[in-house]
Motif scaffolding. Structure first.
Motif, PDB file in Angstrom:
ATOM      1  N   ALA A  56       0.844  -1.184   0.000  1.00 24.89           N
ATOM      2  CA  ALA A  56       0.000   0.000   0.000  1.00 24.89           C
ATOM      3  C   ALA A  56       0.888   1.245   0.000  1.00 24.89           C
ATOM      4  O   ALA A  56       1.970   1.242   0.605  1.00 24.89           O
ATOM      5  N   ASP A  80      -3.306  -0.811  -3.396  1.00 24.78           N
ATOM      6  CA  ASP A  80      -4.133  -1.010  -2.214  1.00 24.78           C
ATOM      7  C   ASP A  80      -4.812  -2.361  -2.391  1.00 24.78           C
ATOM      8  O   ASP A  80      -5.634  -2.536  -3.299  1.00 24.78           O
ATOM      9  N   ASP A  86      -7.004  -1.503  -8.209  1.00 22.98           N
ATOM     10  CA  ASP A  86      -5.554  -1.518  -7.970  1.00 22.98           C
ATOM     11  C   ASP A  86      -4.970  -2.902  -8.227  1.00 22.98           C
ATOM     12  O   ASP A  86      -3.871  -3.041  -8.795  1.00 22.98           O
ATOM     13  N   VAL A 135      -8.648  -5.591   4.927  1.00 25.92           N
ATOM     14  CA  VAL A 135      -7.216  -5.503   4.626  1.00 25.92           C
ATOM     15  C   VAL A 135      -6.527  -6.866   4.717  1.00 25.92           C
ATOM     16  O   VAL A 135      -5.718  -7.230   3.847  1.00 25.92           O
ATOM     17  N   SER A 139      -8.810  -9.122   1.244  1.00 28.06           N
ATOM     18  CA  SER A 139      -7.820  -8.781   0.214  1.00 28.06           C
ATOM     19  C   SER A 139      -7.274 -10.034  -0.458  1.00 28.06           C
ATOM     20  O   SER A 139      -6.945 -10.026  -1.651  1.00 28.06           O
TER      21      SER A 139
END
Length: 284
Positions: A56, A80, A86, A135, A139
């Motif tokens: 990140a 990210d 992204d 996160v 992710s």
């Protein structure tokens, strides 16, 4: 003749055998030279792999990733991991830079605001909780889903995510990250089934010993627990360098039939009830 390089790691002489020669990868989460992802990048480079590095943007400003990129000849692609856009850019650029589809991916991403702010498990802030899930676990699903949609991974590619045994056992200090890591491990199993069927892609998690990293050091009572676990483990705690070696073996063709597993890399900690050293410490 294959070039064999010798180097010293934790006072043990190891050799590189070009296990990853010709392989292309993506390594996430390398913050500084203490991080497991940093060690994995070094070992993958020594074993002949080419790869991109990603983290990140805020983590990149805090870390030293440029130094690692220079040492390994790797391009840094900021991303990210909670953003599908992204991640799409990450895979697309990586394939362009590396010259083809990806053979291995390391997911080394974890963050808990609740832990950072010392909020007890029974009083969790749910906004922070959801952020940690996004996160640290979701992710992983997004990285796999984007790769699947783009057909970005070669057949027999290997994806590894780092986890911890608190996903199966109660560790009071690990609070919401225990739940989050359990989700991460479940994603590896379920996506491992689907990706294995579709492309023979392997997906595993590595449950690592407590490790002296920048992230680990932020957990209250970490140093004391590190010593406790070290006493319990017959082989002692596995270091970040040891974990890197294990990840490289999972990226290699030597483990092509290993998938959907949570692999315990902890010096025997998880199979030991109590050690004599721990008993002796209590007697004192």
């Amino acid at each position: 003749m294959q070039l064999i390089m010798l180097y010293l790691c934790d006072k043990s002489k190891l050799m590189a055998y070009n296990l990853l020669k010709g392989k292309r990868g993506i390594i996430t989460g390398a913050l500084d030279e203490n991080s497991i992802a940093w060690k994995v990048a070094q070992r993958a480079h020594e074993e002949g792999a080419v790869f991109t590095l990603t983290n990140a943007p805020i983590a990149m400003r805090m870390g030293e990733i440029n130094k690692l990129a220079e040492a390994t000849g790797s391009k840094i692609i900021p991303a990210d991991a909670t953003s599908v856009d992204d991640l799409t850019k990450l895979y697309t650029e990586s394939m362009d830079v590396l010259g083809g589809k990806i053979d291995f991916v390391l997911h080394s991403i974890g963050m808990s605001v609740n832990i950072r702010k010392n909020i007890p498990y029974t009083e969790l802030n749910y906004d922070f909780y959801n952020k940690g899930i996004d996160v640290s676990a979701m992710s992983f699903h997004k990285m796999l889903a984007v790769a699947h949609k783009l057909d970005a991974l070669n057949e027999h590619a290997s994806v590894v995510a780092l986890t911890y045994i608190a996903a199966q056992r109660a560790y009071p200090f690990y609070t919401d990250m225990a739940d989050i890591k359990a989700m991460l491990e479940s994603i590896a199993r379920t996506f491992g089934y689907h990706y294995g069927k579709a492309k023979k892609v392997r997906i595993n998690t590595v449950s690592q010993s407590p490790t002296k990293t920048t992230a680990g050091g932020g957990i209250k009572g970490f140093n004391e627990f590190y010593e406790f676990a070290n006493m319990q483990s017959p082989l002692g705690n596995a270091s970040a360098d040891d974990c890197a070696n294990y990840c490289v073996s999972l990226f290699s063709d030597l483990t092509r039939m290993v998938t959907m597993q949570n692999l315990l890399h902890d010096g025997g900690y998880s199979s030991t009830g109590v050690s004599q050293e721990q008993l002796n410490a209590l007697i004192k």
